[in-house]
Design a protein around this motif. Structure first.
Motif, PDB file in Angstrom:
ATOM      1  N   SER A   1     -11.053   4.213   0.143  1.00 16.52           N
ATOM      2  CA  SER A   1     -10.554   2.952  -0.412  1.00 16.52           C
ATOM      3  C   SER A   1      -9.881   2.109   0.657  1.00 16.52           C
ATOM      4  O   SER A   1      -9.262   1.090   0.346  1.00 16.52           O
ATOM      5  CB  SER A   1      -9.569   3.217  -1.555  1.00 16.52           C
ATOM      6  OG  SER A   1     -10.206   3.924  -2.581  1.00 16.52           O
TER       7      SER A   1
ATOM      8  N   ARG B   1       2.725   6.928  -6.693  1.00 15.36           N
ATOM      9  CA  ARG B   1       1.841   7.956  -7.230  1.00 15.36           C
ATOM     10  C   ARG B   1       2.438   9.344  -6.990  1.00 15.36           C
ATOM     11  O   ARG B   1       2.435  10.191  -7.893  1.00 15.36           O
ATOM     12  CB  ARG B   1       0.477   7.848  -6.549  1.00 15.36           C
ATOM     13  CG  ARG B   1      -0.482   8.957  -6.869  1.00 15.36           C
ATOM     14  CD  ARG B   1      -1.797   8.678  -6.170  1.00 15.36           C
ATOM     15  NE  ARG B   1      -2.786   9.707  -6.384  1.00 15.36           N
ATOM     16  CZ  ARG B   1      -2.886  10.812  -5.659  1.00 15.36           C
ATOM     17  NH1 ARG B   1      -2.033  11.024  -4.686  1.00 15.36           N
ATOM     18  NH2 ARG B   1      -3.827  11.684  -5.897  1.00 15.36           N
TER      19      ARG B   1
ATOM     20  N   VAL C   1      -7.439   3.152   2.908  1.00 16.00           N
ATOM     21  CA  VAL C   1      -6.090   3.505   3.343  1.00 16.00           C
ATOM     22  C   VAL C   1      -6.191   4.253   4.674  1.00 16.00           C
ATOM     23  O   VAL C   1      -7.009   5.152   4.811  1.00 16.00           O
ATOM     24  CB  VAL C   1      -5.395   4.424   2.314  1.00 16.00           C
ATOM     25  CG1 VAL C   1      -3.952   4.629   2.687  1.00 16.00           C
ATOM     26  CG2 VAL C   1      -5.510   3.846   0.923  1.00 16.00           C
TER      27      VAL C   1
ATOM     28  N   PHE D   1      -4.430   3.318  -9.937  1.00 13.81           N
ATOM     29  CA  PHE D   1      -4.114   3.685  -8.556  1.00 13.81           C
ATOM     30  C   PHE D   1      -5.198   3.196  -7.602  1.00 13.81           C
ATOM     31  O   PHE D   1      -4.922   2.513  -6.617  1.00 13.81           O
ATOM     32  CB  PHE D   1      -3.948   5.204  -8.459  1.00 13.81           C
ATOM     33  CG  PHE D   1      -3.818   5.716  -7.048  1.00 13.81           C
ATOM     34  CD1 PHE D   1      -2.733   5.362  -6.267  1.00 13.81           C
ATOM     35  CD2 PHE D   1      -4.790   6.535  -6.504  1.00 13.81           C
ATOM     36  CE1 PHE D   1      -2.614   5.820  -4.958  1.00 13.81           C
ATOM     37  CE2 PHE D   1      -4.677   7.005  -5.208  1.00 13.81           C
ATOM     38  CZ  PHE D   1      -3.590   6.635  -4.435  1.00 13.81           C
ATOM     39  N   TYR D   2      -6.455   3.514  -7.936  1.00 14.62           N
ATOM     40  CA  TYR D   2      -7.543   3.117  -7.035  1.00 14.62           C
ATOM     41  C   TYR D   2      -7.745   1.604  -7.045  1.00 14.62           C
ATOM     42  O   TYR D   2      -8.084   1.017  -6.009  1.00 14.62           O
ATOM     43  CB  TYR D   2      -8.830   3.859  -7.401  1.00 14.62           C
ATOM     44  CG  TYR D   2      -8.758   5.323  -7.074  1.00 14.62           C
ATOM     45  CD1 TYR D   2      -8.609   5.734  -5.756  1.00 14.62           C
ATOM     46  CD2 TYR D   2      -8.801   6.298  -8.065  1.00 14.62           C
ATOM     47  CE1 TYR D   2      -8.511   7.076  -5.433  1.00 14.62           C
ATOM     48  CE2 TYR D   2      -8.712   7.648  -7.753  1.00 14.62           C
ATOM     49  CZ  TYR D   2      -8.560   8.031  -6.432  1.00 14.62           C
ATOM     50  OH  TYR D   2      -8.456   9.358  -6.109  1.00 14.62           O
TER      51      TYR D   2
ATOM     52  N   GLU E   1     -13.836  -1.857  -9.809  1.00 13.74           N
ATOM     53  CA  GLU E   1     -13.755  -2.276  -8.407  1.00 13.74           C
ATOM     54  C   GLU E   1     -15.069  -2.941  -7.998  1.00 13.74           C
ATOM     55  O   GLU E   1     -16.099  -2.293  -7.941  1.00 13.74           O
ATOM     56  CB  GLU E   1     -13.465  -1.048  -7.519  1.00 13.74           C
ATOM     57  CG  GLU E   1     -12.129  -0.419  -7.869  1.00 13.74           C
ATOM     58  CD  GLU E   1     -11.934   0.942  -7.228  1.00 13.74           C
ATOM     59  OE1 GLU E   1     -12.366   1.159  -6.100  1.00 13.74           O
ATOM     60  OE2 GLU E   1     -11.337   1.811  -7.902  1.00 13.74           O
TER      61      GLU E   1
ATOM     62  N   VAL F   1       2.421   1.802  -3.364  1.00 11.58           N
ATOM     63  CA  VAL F   1       1.483   2.337  -4.350  1.00 11.58           C
ATOM     64  C   VAL F   1       1.315   3.844  -4.169  1.00 11.58           C
ATOM     65  O   VAL F   1       1.347   4.617  -5.132  1.00 11.58           O
ATOM     66  CB  VAL F   1       0.114   1.634  -4.230  1.00 11.58           C
ATOM     67  CG1 VAL F   1      -0.889   2.239  -5.189  1.00 11.58           C
ATOM     68  CG2 VAL F   1       0.254   0.150  -4.478  1.00 11.58           C
TER      69      VAL F   1
ATOM     70  N   HIS G   1      -5.408  -0.585  -7.363  1.00 10.39           N
ATOM     71  CA  HIS G   1      -4.340  -1.120  -6.505  1.00 10.39           C
ATOM     72  C   HIS G   1      -4.706  -0.994  -5.036  1.00 10.39           C
ATOM     73  O   HIS G   1      -4.512  -1.913  -4.254  1.00 10.39           O
ATOM     74  CB  HIS G   1      -3.033  -0.364  -6.751  1.00 10.39           C
ATOM     75  CG  HIS G   1      -2.204  -0.999  -7.818  1.00 10.39           C
ATOM     76  ND1 HIS G   1      -1.688  -0.283  -8.868  1.00 10.39           N
ATOM     77  CD2 HIS G   1      -1.811  -2.276  -8.008  1.00 10.39           C
ATOM     78  CE1 HIS G   1      -1.017  -1.099  -9.660  1.00 10.39           C
ATOM     79  NE2 HIS G   1      -1.072  -2.311  -9.163  1.00 10.39           N
ATOM     80  N   LEU G   2      -5.207   0.198  -4.673  1.00 11.32           N
ATOM     81  CA  LEU G   2      -5.567   0.416  -3.272  1.00 11.32           C
ATOM     82  C   LEU G   2      -6.631  -0.578  -2.838  1.00 11.32           C
ATOM     83  O   LEU G   2      -6.643  -1.058  -1.720  1.00 11.32           O
ATOM     84  CB  LEU G   2      -6.091   1.833  -3.059  1.00 11.32           C
ATOM     85  CG  LEU G   2      -5.093   2.981  -3.174  1.00 11.32           C
ATOM     86  CD1 LEU G   2      -5.748   4.282  -2.773  1.00 11.32           C
ATOM     87  CD2 LEU G   2      -3.863   2.738  -2.321  1.00 11.32           C
ATOM     88  N   ARG G   3      -7.532  -0.889  -3.752  1.00 10.93           N
ATOM     89  CA  ARG G   3      -8.633  -1.797  -3.445  1.00 10.93           C
ATOM     90  C   ARG G   3      -8.168  -3.250  -3.508  1.00 10.93           C
ATOM     91  O   ARG G   3      -8.852  -4.141  -3.030  1.00 10.93           O
ATOM     92  CB  ARG G   3      -9.759  -1.540  -4.450  1.00 10.93           C
ATOM     93  CG  ARG G   3     -11.029  -2.287  -4.208  1.00 10.93           C
ATOM     94  CD  ARG G   3     -11.860  -1.700  -3.095  1.00 10.93           C
ATOM     95  NE  ARG G   3     -12.415  -0.395  -3.442  1.00 10.93           N
ATOM     96  CZ  ARG G   3     -13.137   0.321  -2.568  1.00 10.93           C
ATOM     97  NH1 ARG G   3     -13.356  -0.116  -1.360  1.00 10.93           N
ATOM     98  NH2 ARG G   3     -13.606   1.497  -2.927  1.00 10.93           N
TER      99      ARG G   3
ATOM    100  N   MET H   1       0.828  -1.203   0.000  1.00 12.07           N
ATOM    101  CA  MET H   1       0.000   0.000   0.000  1.00 12.07           C
ATOM    102  C   MET H   1       0.866   1.257   0.000  1.00 12.07           C
ATOM    103  O   MET H   1       0.652   2.161  -0.794  1.00 12.07           O
ATOM    104  CB  MET H   1      -0.874  -0.023   1.258  1.00 12.07           C
ATOM    105  CG  MET H   1      -2.042   0.908   1.181  1.00 12.07           C
ATOM    106  SD  MET H   1      -3.498   0.169   0.448  1.00 12.07           S
ATOM    107  CE  MET H   1      -4.417  -0.269   1.912  1.00 12.07           C
TER     108      MET H   1
END
Lengths: 220, 209
Positions: A84, A8, A86, B100-101, B148, A4, B103-105, A1
């Motif tokens: 999401s 970014r 985090v 990006f989103y 997602e 990632v 990956h986060l998910r 995490m």
């Protein structure tokens, strides 16, 4: 995490290189103006050098803060990251690490050059880079708390300075003192240890405080 | 497709500044349902959604989800929230934004190309979002709905900036989500034409249920 999030930040920074150069140019230019404004006398400059370098680095770092959080707040990215899954503390930690990598690290790298330019005693040159290396992580993390608190406000700039600068003062004092001691040929390990302790302290606690503050700001 | 769930809001009240936005507000949303939150500008629709997503603490009341225990843990894992600000970065390309989103998910093997094509942005994959229009940026955010796989969608004014075709497409997508056993909470000033059960919640100022 974390990877990632950091990737970014790196990608975003690579697309707006001017922001990378701004704090560095500020640092160089302000430090360069001192000999003109005060005195070109080498002995006077050598005396001023530790303080000048540290104050310039501190202000350059403050200059860069806004861009790191404001954009992500305004376009809703921060909220999307939290939604999401985090942890806010992790977001803040990534921001602080990115801030350090893109703003503080270049300053640390050019700081010996400024030292030479201001006629700092050769034994103080390494101390400049070392004290900055140990002191800047704490500054980035303290700034993260301030930014998290003020990011929801329209004009939080002055408030941010009021919040953050008092906390920078101990770091500034010990940083400049360390360089001074080194330039006079004395041991400066005490100052280095203090700066390292500040950094360890803030790395371990500031993300939680800033994460909580961020959550509050996102609710506004 | 999604496991069954029911979200319950009990006796919510929220004060912002010195205004009471709503009190005694109750609703439930289960798998296979759409909750349509209505109300005039300033009635507190977005604030209600912010309360639901945990960004604002309600002044009274609480949320729960069955059969799970921790509402907010469940929520962050199973919710996609699209609000006024979509979190699409202008400096990233369309695919980078979505990746990006995803990956986060923790989405495994996301299919960006077909999702981008489905929202009508085929060929824009490697374009910077900055080069796209407002409506197209909204479509990037909507592509996340396809990538997602989450049970609950919270959509705050999703039809804004979308053209007529886009609006019809989104309504179809909402029906599909409901048929898959998901749930959708939506606010909108434009009428939604949906072929599925829609429960309505009207926020009409102080004291309303």
């Amino acid at each position: 995490m974390f990877r990632v999030l950091l990737l970014r930040e790196i990608r975003l920074m690579a697309r707006r290189k001017s922001e990378l150069v701004n704090p560095l140019m500020f640092f160089l230019i302000v430090a360069m103006l001192f000999p003109f404004g005060v005195s070109p006398e080498p002995t006077i400059l050598a005396q001023l050098a530790p303080g000048v370098i540290w104050v310039c680095a501190l202000l350059a770092l403050m200059l860069s803060l806004d861009g790191f959080y404001r954009d992500d707040f305004d376009d809703g990215s921060l909220r999307q990251m939290v939604m999401s899954g985090v942890a806010p503390a992790l977001i803040v930690l990534t921001k602080a690490v990115a801030n350090w990598l893109f703003t503080a690290l270049p300053l640390i790298i050019v700081s010996p050059l400024i030292g030479v330019m201001l006629n700092l005693h050769p034994s103080g040159i390494a101390a400049v880079a070392l004290t900055l290396l140990l002191g800047t992580p704490a500054m980035c993390l303290i700034a993260a708390i301030g930014m998290s608190l003020t990011v929801g406000l329209r004009r939080g700039g002055i408030l941010l300075a009021l919040l953050v600068l008092p906390l920078y003062i101990p770091i500034l004092i010990f940083g400049a003192m360390g360089v001074n001691a080194a330039a006079m040929g004395q041991s400066y390990s005490g100052q280095l240890l203090f700066l390292a302790a500040m950094s360890v302290f803030t790395v371990s606690l500031a993300p939680w405080a800033a994460g909580a503050a961020l959550k509050v700001s996102l609710g506004e | 497709m999604y496991s069954r769930f029911t979200i319950t809001a009990q006796d919510l009240a929220l004060i912002r500044g010195d205004r009471l936005l709503f009190k005694h507000c109750n609703f439930t949303v289960s798998s296979g349902q759409v909750l349509y939150i209505k109300g005039a500008n300033g009635a507190g629709k977005t604030s209600l959604l912010n309360t639901l997503t945990g960004f604002i603490e309600p002044d009274n009341g609480a949320f729960s989800v069955s059969p799970e225990n921790h509402f907010h843990t469940w929520l962050t894992r199973n919710t996609l929230y699209l609000g006024h600000h979509t979190g699409i970065k202008s400096a990233l390309t369309v695919t980078e934004n979505l990746a990006f989103y995803a990956h986060l998910r923790g989405v495994t093997k996301p299919d960006f190309t077909s999702a981008i094509a489905a929202v009508g942005l085929a060929g824009f994959d490697e374009q910077l979002a900055a080069h796209l229009s407002q409506g197209q940026k909204r479509r990037i955010a909507l592509a996340r709905l396809l990538i997602e796989p989450v049970a609950l969608w919270i959509l705050d004014e999703p039809l804004v900036a979308l053209d007529v075709d886009g609006q019809a497409w989104l309504c179809g997508l909402i029906e599909q989500q409901v048929n898959n056993g998901g749930a959708v909470i939506v606010t909108s000033h434009q009428p939604l034409t949906l072929n599925c059960t829609v429960s309505e919640l009207e926020l009409a100022g102080v004291g309303n249920v």
